[in-house]
Design an enzyme around this catalytic site. Structure first.
Site, short mmCIF file in Angstrom:
data_model
loop_
_atom_site.label_atom_id
_atom_site.label_comp_id
_atom_site.label_asym_id
_atom_site.label_seq_id
_atom_site.Cartn_x
_atom_site.Cartn_y
_atom_site.Cartn_z
CE LYS A 44 -5.12 -2.39 0.89
NZ LYS A 44 -5.31 -0.95 0.64
CG ASP B 5 7.86 4.69 -11.67
OD1 ASP B 5 8.48 3.62 -11.80
OD2 ASP B 5 6.62 4.77 -11.76
CB SER C 140 -0.95 -0.05 1.20
OG SER C 140 -1.93 0.95 1.12
#
Length: 395
Positions: free
Chosen positions: A314, A300, A289
């Site tokens: 999740k 990224d 999460s």
């Protein structure tokens, strides 16, 4: 004035007629289902040996509507369960220290991660373990909130968990003594023998995490911090806003995460706290999460290197809607995408460098982090950072 009033009255009457016709059309279209609901209600009230109260019938109807979503993260929360959930969010509760989810295939609670230093972790319960029974009550088909509520309770009381570990055929029984679980946030230090390298572990994300992290980073910088290891292993997540604030320390300006609901996609931006340091992030299957939001943003953006194992996966966000009487409904309202707009739900984030931790040592090693002798993932992070620091000096 009278003409305007007459227009308002006529408009109101027209709306009433339209709504009535719409309701009649719905009832006509679904008449067999409506008839079935009325028949079941009649059977419950006049044929059941112990007829339920109207309150119970309505509660069951609400619960059934939420369950129709087929979403393991959405549920109806009774007043008792909602109260305990609020205690959990506030930072302390009575329980054993487990974050759980529902495994879709088996429809049973499965451990995402144990909280560090809790009865569950000390007993040896680890990420991926199935909880087959709680105090002898079979968990098959049990919703998450019921399972969590059964494990929670007054500190000092006992609860028995029947647990099946992946790869084992026979379940184990654990008798745990509930404690006051203080949900941890931030811990860290400079690593002895590795000049300039700091280590910070985030155990979860709540309202205090960002502030505590900022204070610790300042303290480590005063001690000569030149490179950092951020440990998100077994971090079950928590507050979305806290994840955005934490990620802002580690990525330059830009989106931390994209939040997608029924109608729109919104980018939540970094808040400009970026501290540029050589950075390695440790992740594993218990990183979930909000922890995945931070890890995904760092990966990224290229501001750090991820080492470890693929994360939990999740990628959805829940919102709680209070109801009258103290109950609430928890619904999955959003999904999130990484800055590169990757959907990691049920997939997870693959680290840049995959390093497995010996499963025989994992529970003990992670409960005593940083373990400079046995933690192979931490060793790889140190090796990488030392190389970066040497290269920086040479340049």
């Amino acid at each position: 004035m009278r003409r305007n009033l007459r227009r308002i009255i006529n408009l109101f009457l027209a709306l009433c007629v339209v709504n009535t016709l719409a309701l009649m059309l719905v009832v006509a279209a679904y008449y067999p289902k409506v008839e079935q609901v009325i028949r079941v209600y009649t059977l419950l009230r006049f044929q059941a040996l112990t007829p339920p109260t109207l309150d119970k019938i309505f509660e069951g109807a609400i619960k059934g509507m939420v369950e129709s979503l087929g979403d393991p993260y959405s549920s109806y929360l009774t007043p008792e369960v909602y109260r305990r959930l609020e205690e959990h969010v506030q930072g302390t509760y009575g329980g054993v220290g487990l974050l759980i989810t529902l495994e879709e295939k088996e429809k049973r609670p499965v451990v995402v991660s144990p909280f560090k230093g809790t009865p569950a972790q000390r007993a040896g319960i680890t990420s991926g373990d199935y909880i087959l029974a709680i105090d002898g009550r079979d968990t098959a088909g049990m919703d998450l909130e019921t399972a969590a509520s059964l494990m929670q309770g007054e500190p000092g009381t006992k609860v028995e968990l029947t647990v099946l570990k992946p790869g084992e055929k026979e379940p184990r029984r654990f008798t745990l003594i509930r404690e006051t679980i203080k949900i941890p946030t931030v811990d860290g230090r400079m690593l002895p023998g590795y000049p300039g390298i700091g280590y910070i572990s985030l155990s979860m994300f709540n309202e205090q995490t960002s502030g505590d992290l900022g204070k610790l980073l300042e303290e480590l910088r005063r001690q000569g911090l030149k490179a950092l290891i951020l440990d998100l292993r077994n971090n079950p997540g928590g507050s979305l806003q806290a994840a955005v604030e934490v990620a802002s320390y580690f990525i330059p300006k830009g989106p931390v995460v994209y939040i997608v609901d029924q109608k729109k996609k919104e980018a939540l931006q970094a808040t400009g706290k970026y501290i540029k340091l050589p950075l390695v992030v440790l992740v594993n299957k218990g990183s979930a999460s909000a922890a995945e939001i931070v890890a995904g943003a760092i990966k990224d953006s290229g501001s750090g290197v991820l080492i470890g194992e693929t994360t939990f996966g999740k990628g959805v966000v829940q919102t709680i809607f209070p109801l009258k009487g103290g109950a609430a409904v928890k619904l999955t309202t959003h999904k999130y995408l990484t800055p590169a707009q990757k959907d990691i739900d049920k997939v997870g984030i693959t680290p840049d460098i995959q390093v497995k931790l010996d499963p025989r040592l994992e529970q003990e090693v992670l409960s005593h982090s940083p373990d400079l002798e046995r933690d192979t993932q931490l060793k790889k992070a140190l090796e990488l950072l030392q190389g970066k620091m040497v290269t920086s000096k040479a340049a």
